[in-house]
Design an enzyme around this catalytic site. Structure first.
Site, mmCIF file in Angstrom:
data_model
loop_
_atom_site.group_PDB
_atom_site.id
_atom_site.type_symbol
_atom_site.label_atom_id
_atom_site.label_comp_id
_atom_site.label_asym_id
_atom_site.label_seq_id
_atom_site.Cartn_x
_atom_site.Cartn_y
_atom_site.Cartn_z
ATOM 1 C CB CYS A 64 8.857 -8.469 -43.516
ATOM 2 S SG CYS A 64 10.142 -9.621 -43.976
ATOM 3 C CB CYS A 65 3.859 -6.513 -42.136
ATOM 4 S SG CYS A 65 2.840 -7.833 -41.436
ATOM 5 C CD1 TRP A 66 4.019 -4.373 -34.919
ATOM 6 C CD2 TRP A 66 6.060 -3.767 -35.571
ATOM 7 N NE1 TRP A 66 4.712 -3.969 -33.807
ATOM 8 C CE2 TRP A 66 5.984 -3.591 -34.179
ATOM 9 C CE3 TRP A 66 7.260 -3.466 -36.205
ATOM 10 C CZ2 TRP A 66 7.033 -3.123 -33.414
ATOM 11 C CZ3 TRP A 66 8.321 -2.996 -35.445
ATOM 12 C CH2 TRP A 66 8.199 -2.835 -34.067
ATOM 13 N N GLY A 68 3.837 -9.943 -39.280
ATOM 14 C CA GLY A 68 3.971 -11.033 -40.248
ATOM 15 C C GLY A 68 2.628 -11.564 -40.714
ATOM 16 C CG LEU A 103 9.576 -6.318 -40.458
ATOM 17 C CD1 LEU A 103 9.234 -5.004 -41.148
ATOM 18 C CD2 LEU A 103 10.929 -6.839 -40.907
#
Length: 138
Positions: A64-66, A68, A103
């Site tokens: 996950c990251c801000w 994706g 996220l």
């Protein structure tokens, strides 16, 4: 199933992913912001989770990251990993073994639906689909 989970921040559903997977009976290995001993930058954290899959320490991963997108790119740099930002067909046609999530846009109810679909999905046995996935390893 043992699942590696990586996030570059504790925003959104990052921590909830770990809880949801454990509630479903999975063993979770954490990376990035979810593990105080590790670097939390998306490129490093998501690569670490992908390496767990590629090297057999986990069967699947959720990265996950801000958005994706970066999480998916970092995971896909690891040979043997097929990371997909949540979308139709990722498990069936691409035999994805790493799920990438944003996220920013994934809510808790949506997270549950995504995980339901992810775990219900199976790889296609159609020869053309199998050939495409095998081609990625060459």
């Amino acid at each position: 199933m043992r699942i590696a989970v990586a996030a570059d921040s504790l925003d959104g559903v990052a921590a909830r992913i770990v809880g949801e997977l454990r509630e479903r009976g999975h063993e979770v290995v954490t990376h990035g912001a979810l593990n105080e001993a590790e670097r939390d930058d998306w490129a490093w954290a998501c690569e670490a989770a992908a390496r767990d899959v590629a090297e057999g320490r986990a069967e699947q991963a959720v990265v996950c990251c801000w958005t994706g997108t970066g999480a998916s790119i970092a995971a896909n740099k690891v040979r043997g990993v097929r990371a997909a930002l949540c979308a139709d067909g990722a498990r069936r046609w691409n035999d994805a073994n790493v799920l990438a999530l944003s996220l920013r846009v994934v809510s808790e109810p949506l997270l549950k639906e995504i995980l339901d679909a992810w775990f219900a999905g199976t790889a296609s046995t159609d020869p053309a689909d199998v050939a495409n996935v095998e081609h990625l390893e060459t």
